[in-house]
Design a protein around this motif. Structure first.
Motif, short mmCIF file in Angstrom:
data_model
loop_
_atom_site.label_atom_id
_atom_site.label_comp_id
_atom_site.label_asym_id
_atom_site.label_seq_id
_atom_site.Cartn_x
_atom_site.Cartn_y
_atom_site.Cartn_z
N ASP A 127 1.04 -1.07 -4.88
CA ASP A 127 -0.24 -0.38 -4.62
C ASP A 127 -1.17 -0.69 -5.78
OD1 ASP A 127 -0.87 2.27 -2.63
OD2 ASP A 127 -2.24 1.98 -4.32
N ASP A 185 -2.57 -6.00 -5.87
CA ASP A 185 -3.49 -6.01 -4.74
C ASP A 185 -2.82 -6.63 -3.51
OD1 ASP A 185 -5.60 -6.26 -3.00
OD2 ASP A 185 -6.98 -7.10 -4.47
N ALA A 186 -2.86 -5.92 -2.41
CA ALA A 186 -2.27 -6.44 -1.16
C ALA A 186 -2.97 -7.72 -0.70
CB ALA A 186 -2.35 -5.37 -0.07
N CYS A 190 0.85 -1.20 0.00
CA CYS A 190 0.00 0.00 0.00
C CYS A 190 0.88 1.25 0.00
CB CYS A 190 -0.93 0.00 1.20
SG CYS A 190 -2.01 -1.44 1.27
#
Ligand SMILES: C[S@@+](CC[C@H](N)C(=O)[O-])C[C@H]1O[C@@H](n2cnc3c(N)ncnc32)[C@H](O)[C@@H]1O
Length: 246
Positions: A89, A115-116, A66
Motif C-alpha cells: 500500500d 505504488d500499485a 492496496c
C-alpha cells in the motif's frame, strides 16, 4: 434529482494518486470501523471469500495490492497458513495499522510501502494477487491490470473485491441513496468535515460495472473471469485466471 449530484468534485487523473494517498492517511484510524458500519460487518465475509478463491497451496506466494489495514492479507493467511503474503500500500498510516493488527501470523506476512502502478516485484512471481476496494482508486485501471497480469505466474489468479452495480431498478435507487447520502453521513459522523467520505461513492461513478470489468480483464489477457455478486450486486468479486502459457 440523482443522489450523486452533490457538491463534490473528484480529483483530476494526474492528481488522483497523491489525493488518494493523503486522504487514506487522514482517515486510516477510522477506516476499519467505517467499513464495519457501512457494510454491517459483511466486508469481513467477502474478504474471507476472496481468500478462499485464491486457492493457494502451501508455500505459494500471494500479493495483496492496496492492502490498507491488511484484512485480506490476514484472511489469506488464515485460509492458507503456509502461504507467503506480500501486502502493498502507499499509505503509511494504513500500513501502520496493518502492522499493529498483524498478530500471530507475522511469519508469513510482509508489508511493503509502494505504488500499485509501479509494483517492485519480478515478473511471474505470484500464484495469486488479491485486491480489495483498490482498483477503483488507482490512477489508470488498465495499466494496473496489465501490471497484475505480468506479476502473476501462468495459471495464476487475480481476485478482486469492490463495489458493483445493482441491476434491479428499485433496489438500485435505494442503493444509490444509501451509498451517496447515508454512507458519507456515517463517515462524517466519525470524522467531521472529512471529504474522503464523499470521494468514496463518487469514485464508483466512473468505475466499470461487473460486466464491463469482466470485459476489460479478458481484453487485457486474462483467460477466464468468474463474477460473484453479493447484496444484489452492490458488492462484487471478480476471479480472473491468467492463461497457462502466454
Ligand atoms: C479502500 S482502501 C482498501 C483497503 C483494503 N484492501 C480493504 O479491502 O479494506 C484502498 C487502499 O488502497 C490504497 N491505494 C490506492 N491506490 C494505491 C496505489 N496506487 N498504490 C498503493 N496503494 C494504493 C490506499 O492507500 C488504501 O489503503
Amino acid at each position: 434529482m440523482l443522489a450523486e449530484s452533490i457538491d463534490y468534485k473528484l480529483p483530476e487523473k494526474e492528481k488522483k494518486s497523491e489525493y488518494v494517498e493523503s486522504k487514506f492517511d487522514e482517515i486510516a484510524q477510522r477506516y476499519d470501523l467505517f467499513n464495519d458500519l457501512i457494510t454491517f460487518g459483511m466486508h469481513r465475509y467477502w474478504k474471507k471469500f476472496v481468500a478462499k478463491k485464491t486457492g493457494l497451496a502451501p508455500g505459494e506466494n500471494c500479493l495483496d495490492l492496496c492492502t490498507g489495514t491488511g484484512d485480506i492479507g490476514r484472511a489469506v493467511l488464515k485460509f492458507q497458513p503456509e502461504a507467503k503474503v506480500t501486502a502493498l500500500d502507499f499509505s503509511s498510516e494504513m500500513l501502520e495499522l496493518a502492522h499493529q493488527q498483524q498478530g500471530e501470523n507475522a511469519h508469513g506476512l510482509n508489508y511493503i510501502r509502494g505504488d500499485a502502478m509501479a509494483p517492485p516485484f519480478p515478473k511471474e512471481y505470484f500464484e495469486a494477487v488479491t485486491v480489495g476496494y483498490g482498483l477503483r482508486n488507482v490512477a489508470d485501471l488498465s495499466a494496473c491490470i496489465k501490471n497484475i497480469l505480468s506479476l502473476l505466474k501462468p495459471s495464476g489468479v487475480l481476485v478482486c473485491l469492490d463495489v458493483g452495480k445493482v441491476n434491479i431498478p428499485v433496489i438500485a435507487q435505494l442503493n444509490r441513496f444509501y451509498f451517496f447520502k447515508i454512507v458519507p453521513l456515517i463517515g462524517k459522523w466519525l470524522m467531521p468535515g472529512q471529504e474522503m467520505f464523499d470521494y468514496l461513492p463518487h469514485s464508483s461513478i466512473n468505475y466499470p460495472d461487473q460486466k464491463k470489468l469482466k470485459k476489460i480483464l479478458l481484453e487485457e489477457g486474462f483467460q477466464k473471469v468468474d463474477v460473484y455478486d453479493f447484496v444484489f450486486g452492490a458488492s462484487t468479486i471478480h476471479v480472473a485466471q491468467k492463461p497457462a502459457s502466454s
